[in-house]
Scaffold this motif. Structure first.
Motif, PDB file in Angstrom:
ATOM      1  N   ASP A  58     -27.630   9.318  10.880  1.00 20.08           N
ATOM      2  CA  ASP A  58     -26.906   8.985   9.993  1.00 20.08           C
ATOM      3  C   ASP A  58     -26.709  10.231   8.831  1.00 20.08           C
ATOM      4  N   SER A  59     -26.411  11.379   9.557  1.00 24.14           N
ATOM      5  CA  SER A  59     -26.020  12.558   8.578  1.00 24.14           C
ATOM      6  C   SER A  59     -24.673  12.644   8.706  1.00 24.14           C
ATOM      7  N   LEU A  60     -24.092  12.904   7.439  1.00 20.50           N
ATOM      8  CA  LEU A  60     -22.643  12.971   7.209  1.00 20.50           C
ATOM      9  C   LEU A  60     -22.301  14.446   7.453  1.00 20.50           C
ATOM     10  N   GLU A  63     -22.561  14.679  11.490  1.00 19.17           N
ATOM     11  CA  GLU A  63     -21.219  13.808  12.019  1.00 19.17           C
ATOM     12  C   GLU A  63     -19.910  14.448  11.767  1.00 19.17           C
ATOM     13  N   THR A  64     -19.573  15.152  10.684  1.00 19.17           N
ATOM     14  CA  THR A  64     -18.601  15.759  10.476  1.00 19.17           C
ATOM     15  C   THR A  64     -18.384  16.989  11.245  1.00 19.17           C
ATOM     16  N   GLN A  66     -19.640  17.519  14.336  1.00 15.92           N
ATOM     17  CA  GLN A  66     -19.183  17.184  15.832  1.00 15.92           C
ATOM     18  C   GLN A  66     -17.898  16.476  15.858  1.00 15.92           C
ATOM     19  N   SER A  67     -17.384  15.915  14.698  1.00 15.54           N
ATOM     20  CA  SER A  67     -16.085  15.250  14.850  1.00 15.54           C
ATOM     21  C   SER A  67     -15.211  16.424  14.894  1.00 15.54           C
ATOM     22  N   ARG A 127     -10.472  14.217   5.265  1.00 11.77           N
ATOM     23  CA  ARG A 127     -11.602  13.131   5.622  1.00 11.77           C
ATOM     24  C   ARG A 127     -12.289  12.513   4.338  1.00 11.77           C
TER      25      ARG A 127
END
Length: 306
Positions: A58-60, A63-64, A66-67, A127
């Protein structure tokens, strides 16, 4: 293999009263990250909200990271983060903006994108959905920013940083409970009166000029707002409690920090910090007592990549 990288992403306070989705202010506490390539994604977190910041699932930041790379057609290389967080989460101090800027910066570095500061700012702003906190995090100082979303073609983000000629101390007064930006935005009306729109345009122009010229005497009126603070006051009870301090005894201005629930106070100089602390504590204890944490800060610098 990409070299290790170090990041320092400053906390930010947006809006500053009338500058809704336009003004941002960097502060001197920050999110610190040391990152290097690893066999698996992992985080070692210390500081505020360490357990939440260290949750890989649950790491923003991750997550960012990788996205961004997936969107560029690049398979994300696993990385390890040594993360030290000084930014309170969900308190209107730009924690999500710092995480987004971190994730985009890490993607640029480890993915070999070599993005410019402007490209990182644009990607993180898109984002976030608005550029005010991101601009202050990336550029430092007081920032003025805008976002144009044309029907055709890419988004256009413009952002400028203004260094105030004086160094005003800042107090951030934080309640026990957080408030999500989504909930805070849901409190706002769909339309505003012409009078309220004009009032905010006048005040945000004056606020920007007052920062540029170091005119602390103008902040009490320039930080008055009609677009978001009146509608968020019930959900951010620290604001109506502390607003009466604005313009008195060296407390130059008082406003919600971002979407709240924290309150930002701009002080004349270091000599009145102790007095301001006592004044805040006195108001918090009057009537129905309220618990809050008080952070002392100053205007911060831009994000740093080591």
């Amino acid at each position: 293999m990409a070299a290790p990288i170090k990041l320092k992403l400053p906390a930010t306070s947006a809006n500053l009263g009338p500058g809704f989705d336009a003004l941002g202010l960097a502060m001197d506490f920050a999110l610190h990250i040391d990152a290097h390539e690893s066999e698996t994604f992992s985080i070692k977190a210390t500081g505020r909200n360490a357990a939440q910041c260290g949750d890989v699932a649950d790491s923003l930041v991750l997550e960012t990271y990788q996205s961004v790379l997936t969107g560029q057609g690049i398979d994300p290389t696993p990385i390890h983060l040594d993360l030290h967080n000084e930014i309170p989460l969900g308190m209107g101090c730009g924690s999500s903006a710092a995480a987004l800027v971190a994730g985009v910066s890490l993607a640029s570095h480890f993915g070999g994108l070599h993005w410019t500061r402007e490209q990182i700012l644009t990607e993180a702003s898109l984002r976030e959905g608005h550029p005010d906190n991101v601009a202050a995090c990336v550029l430092g100082g007081l920032t003025v920013s805008s976002m144009l979303m044309p029907e055709e073609g890419p988004a256009i983000i413009d952002a400028l940083s203004i260094a105030a000629p004086v160094s005003w101390p800042l107090l951030v007064v934080m309640p026990d409970a957080s408030l999500s930006t989504k909930k805070a935005r849901a409190l706002l009306p769909e339309t505003y009166s012409k009078a309220d729109a004009i009032a905010n345009v006048q005040r945000v122009a004056m606020l920007t000029a007052a920062f540029a010229q170091g005119r602390g005497d103008l902040l009490v009126r320039a930080m008055d707002d009609r677009m978001h603070q009146p509608y968020r006051a019930a959900a951010c009870p620290l604001l109506p409690r502390l607003l009466p301090l604005a313009g008195h005894d060296g407390i130059l201005g008082v406003a919600l920090s971002g979407a709240g629930p924290s309150v930002l106070m701009i002080l004349q100089d270091q000599s009145i910090v102790e007095h301001a602390n006592k004044a805040v504590q006195g108001l918090l204890m009057s009537g129905d007592p309220m618990q809050a944490e008080i952070l002392l800060s100053t205007v911060g610098n831009a994000a740093i990549v080591f």
